[in-house]
Enzyme design. Structure first.
Site, PDB file in Angstrom:
ATOM      1  N   ASN A 157     -20.043  50.724 -63.899  1.00 42.74           N
ATOM      2  CA  ASN A 157     -20.270  49.664 -64.800  1.00 42.74           C
ATOM      3  C   ASN A 157     -21.797  50.006 -65.514  1.00 42.74           C
ATOM      4  OD1 ASN A 157     -20.627  46.601 -65.719  1.00 42.74           O
ATOM      5  ND2 ASN A 157     -22.300  47.066 -64.642  1.00 42.74           N
ATOM      6  N   ASP A 169     -28.161  49.550 -58.379  1.00 51.22           N
ATOM      7  CA  ASP A 169     -28.785  49.316 -59.529  1.00 51.22           C
ATOM      8  C   ASP A 169     -30.112  49.938 -59.505  1.00 51.22           C
ATOM      9  OD1 ASP A 169     -30.099  47.889 -61.853  1.00 51.22           O
ATOM     10  OD2 ASP A 169     -28.026  46.717 -61.693  1.00 51.22           O
ATOM     11  N   ILE A 207     -20.218  40.862 -74.993  1.00 55.46           N
ATOM     12  CA  ILE A 207     -20.116  39.926 -73.835  1.00 55.46           C
ATOM     13  C   ILE A 207     -21.762  39.530 -73.737  1.00 55.46           C
ATOM     14  CG2 ILE A 207     -20.063  39.893 -71.466  1.00 55.46           C
ATOM     15  CD1 ILE A 207     -17.384  40.287 -72.910  1.00 55.46           C
ATOM     16  N   THR A 256     -24.778  39.056 -72.543  1.00 56.60           N
ATOM     17  CA  THR A 256     -25.424  39.741 -71.365  1.00 56.60           C
ATOM     18  C   THR A 256     -27.111  40.023 -71.773  1.00 56.60           C
ATOM     19  OG1 THR A 256     -25.103  42.105 -71.553  1.00 56.60           O
ATOM     20  CG2 THR A 256     -23.591  40.698 -70.351  1.00 56.60           C
ATOM     21  N   TYR A 280     -24.284  55.803 -78.241  1.00 58.67           N
ATOM     22  CA  TYR A 280     -23.474  54.847 -77.524  1.00 58.67           C
ATOM     23  C   TYR A 280     -22.107  55.091 -77.511  1.00 58.67           C
ATOM     24  CZ  TYR A 280     -22.026  50.355 -75.238  1.00 58.67           C
ATOM     25  OH  TYR A 280     -21.476  49.369 -74.412  1.00 58.67           O
ATOM     26  N   LYS A 300     -19.181  56.156 -74.611  1.00 61.69           N
ATOM     27  CA  LYS A 300     -17.966  55.102 -74.452  1.00 61.69           C
ATOM     28  C   LYS A 300     -16.731  55.982 -74.716  1.00 61.69           C
ATOM     29  CE  LYS A 300     -20.419  52.097 -72.551  1.00 61.69           C
ATOM     30  NZ  LYS A 300     -20.260  52.133 -71.155  1.00 61.69           N
TER      31      LYS A 300
HETATM   32  P1  NAP Z   1     -27.040  44.787 -68.715  1.00 62.62           P
HETATM   33  O1  NAP Z   1     -26.977  43.599 -69.070  1.00 62.62           O
HETATM   34  O2  NAP Z   1     -27.949  45.742 -69.212  1.00 62.62           O
HETATM   35  O3  NAP Z   1     -26.849  45.350 -67.237  1.00 62.62           O
HETATM   36  C1  NAP Z   1     -26.712  46.638 -66.818  1.00 62.62           C
HETATM   37  C2  NAP Z   1     -27.305  46.762 -65.517  1.00 62.62           C
HETATM   38  O4  NAP Z   1     -27.236  48.165 -64.997  1.00 62.62           O
HETATM   39  C3  NAP Z   1     -28.678  46.339 -65.420  1.00 62.62           C
HETATM   40  O5  NAP Z   1     -29.058  45.829 -64.283  1.00 62.62           O
HETATM   41  C4  NAP Z   1     -29.368  47.797 -65.736  1.00 62.62           C
HETATM   42  O6  NAP Z   1     -30.789  47.818 -65.360  1.00 62.62           O
HETATM   43  C5  NAP Z   1     -28.479  48.573 -64.922  1.00 62.62           C
HETATM   44  N1  NAP Z   1     -28.812  50.043 -65.120  1.00 62.62           N
HETATM   45  C6  NAP Z   1     -29.033  50.639 -66.085  1.00 62.62           C
HETATM   46  N2  NAP Z   1     -29.421  51.886 -66.090  1.00 62.62           N
HETATM   47  C7  NAP Z   1     -28.932  52.295 -64.748  1.00 62.62           C
HETATM   48  C8  NAP Z   1     -28.967  53.292 -64.078  1.00 62.62           C
HETATM   49  N3  NAP Z   1     -29.384  54.698 -64.658  1.00 62.62           N
HETATM   50  N4  NAP Z   1     -28.616  53.560 -62.776  1.00 62.62           N
HETATM   51  C9  NAP Z   1     -28.176  52.269 -62.241  1.00 62.62           C
HETATM   52  N5  NAP Z   1     -28.248  50.919 -63.014  1.00 62.62           N
HETATM   53  C10 NAP Z   1     -28.549  50.989 -64.084  1.00 62.62           C
HETATM   54  O7  NAP Z   1     -25.536  45.457 -69.273  1.00 62.62           O
HETATM   55  P2  NAP Z   1     -24.232  44.722 -69.417  1.00 62.62           P
HETATM   56  O8  NAP Z   1     -24.114  44.012 -70.814  1.00 62.62           O
HETATM   57  O9  NAP Z   1     -23.793  44.012 -68.257  1.00 62.62           O
HETATM   58  O10 NAP Z   1     -23.198  46.079 -69.379  1.00 62.62           O
HETATM   59  C11 NAP Z   1     -22.823  46.623 -68.384  1.00 62.62           C
HETATM   60  C12 NAP Z   1     -21.540  47.764 -69.083  1.00 62.62           C
HETATM   61  O11 NAP Z   1     -20.691  47.034 -69.626  1.00 62.62           O
HETATM   62  C13 NAP Z   1     -22.125  48.758 -69.649  1.00 62.62           C
HETATM   63  O12 NAP Z   1     -21.624  50.007 -69.247  1.00 62.62           O
HETATM   64  C14 NAP Z   1     -21.995  48.482 -71.034  1.00 62.62           C
HETATM   65  O13 NAP Z   1     -22.060  49.613 -71.871  1.00 62.62           O
HETATM   66  C15 NAP Z   1     -20.727  47.963 -70.996  1.00 62.62           C
HETATM   67  N6  NAP Z   1     -20.297  47.199 -71.940  1.00 62.62           N
HETATM   68  C16 NAP Z   1     -21.066  45.990 -72.351  1.00 62.62           C
HETATM   69  C17 NAP Z   1     -20.793  45.113 -73.430  1.00 62.62           C
HETATM   70  C18 NAP Z   1     -21.467  43.736 -73.693  1.00 62.62           C
HETATM   71  O14 NAP Z   1     -21.220  43.146 -74.923  1.00 62.62           O
HETATM   72  N7  NAP Z   1     -22.351  43.372 -72.819  1.00 62.62           N
HETATM   73  C19 NAP Z   1     -19.850  45.403 -74.126  1.00 62.62           C
HETATM   74  C20 NAP Z   1     -18.982  46.479 -73.771  1.00 62.62           C
HETATM   75  C21 NAP Z   1     -19.389  47.439 -72.805  1.00 62.62           C
HETATM   76  P3  NAP Z   1     -32.050  47.939 -66.525  1.00 62.62           P
HETATM   77  O15 NAP Z   1     -31.839  46.277 -67.119  1.00 62.62           O
HETATM   78  O16 NAP Z   1     -33.218  48.260 -66.041  1.00 62.62           O
HETATM   79  O17 NAP Z   1     -31.398  48.849 -67.684  1.00 62.62           O
END
Ligand code: NAP
Length: 256
Positions: free
Chosen positions: A90, A37, A189, A191, A156, A160
């Protein structure tokens, strides 16, 4: 439970949200887990906690959009834990929420750099290690946004959708190496990413949260663990005949 006993797994974006839940569940199921991360404090704290609980875990600062960082960290994981069997791609960002005609080239490129090129770099440098291990599993986090449209988040959606089909390309390309590649498609989700998205795009945050929940026939948003269990399954040998699929974890969102 030891569904992932003696496997070594990398989870990108492991400090928060879905990645954090994946790292915890993979570790509890017996995997040695490498957390990648850019949020160093949260990632290191999680790795320390998992280690204290008796799991094998360590944190690496890795920006997945930087190929050299990705290459070096994956080599370092294999050296430290002896092999690589599972890669969970992820890490991702939601990017700007605005109509397509207002998106700048820089805003577009940043989302693709993390969400698409990041998956490419991690996959590219993991493949030789997975081959060396005699096979493995790559799990790519796409989204319902890789399956159906909404409005105002074109970069986005593009990213995806790309991940969805990169997954199928790699599933076919590396099947002979016994490397399985699947995508997971979460609905909303709860988050930090979703909270920030709703805070920046809504006037009334609580109403926006209720409205987002109501988009799912099951009547709520998911929790990070709902996705983590899907990832555990795809990472494990229970899914040994499963490759190239889209595992949708969305409370019925795309079933309408
Ligand atoms: P999140 O809460 O923002 O957590 C993502 C983590 O990845 C954060 O720690 C973030 O750091 C880190 N990150 C961002 N850019 C990065 C990079 N260049 N290199 C390494 N780490 C990096 O996101 P999440 O909601 O858990 O989502 C995780 C994945 O699931 C993503 O691919 C997202 O598109 C997908 N997803 C999420 C949802 C949802 O509803 N949450 C739905 C569908 C798909 P920072 O906070 O500094 O950016």
């Amino acid at each position: 439970m030891n569904r992932l006993a003696s496997k070594v797994a990398v989870v990108t974006g492991a400090s928060l949200g879905i990645g954090r839940a994946c790292a915890e569940r993979l570790a509890q199921q017996g995997a040695a887990v490498a957390l990648f991360d850019v949020l160093d404090e949260a990632g290191s704290e999680l790795a320390d906690r998992l280690t204290t609980e008796g799991h094998l875990a360590a944190y690496w600062h890795v920006d997945v959009s930087d190929e050299i960082q990705v290459r070096d960290a994956l080599q370092s994981v294999a050296a430290r834990f002896g092999a690589l069997h599972v890669l969970v791609n992820n890490a991702g960002i939601s990017g700007v929420a605005k109509p397509t005609h207002e998106v700048t080239e820089q805003e577009w490129d940043r989302v693709q750099a993390v969400n698409v090129k990041g998956v490419f770099f991690c996959t590219k440098h993991a493949i030789p290690l997975l081959r060396r291990a005699g096979g493995g599993s790559i799990v790519n986090l796409s989204s319902i946004a890789g399956l159906v449209g909404t409005a105002g988040v074109a970069p986005y959606h593009a990213s995806k959708g790309a991940v969805r089909l990169m997954t199928k390309n790699d599933a076919v390309s590396y099947a002979a190496d016994r490397i399985r590649v699947n995508s997971v498609h979460p609905g909303y989700i709860w988050t930090p990413m979703v909270e920030q998205h709703l805070r920046t795009t809504s006037v009334d945050f609580e109403s926006a949260r209720r409205e987002a929940a109501a988009l799912h026939p099951l009547g709520c948003m998911g929790e990070p663990d709902d996705v983590a269990w899907a990832v555990v399954y795809l990472a494990s040998d229970e899914a040994r005949f499963v490759t190239g699929i889209e595992l949708v974890v969305d409370g019925g969102y795309v079933a309408r």
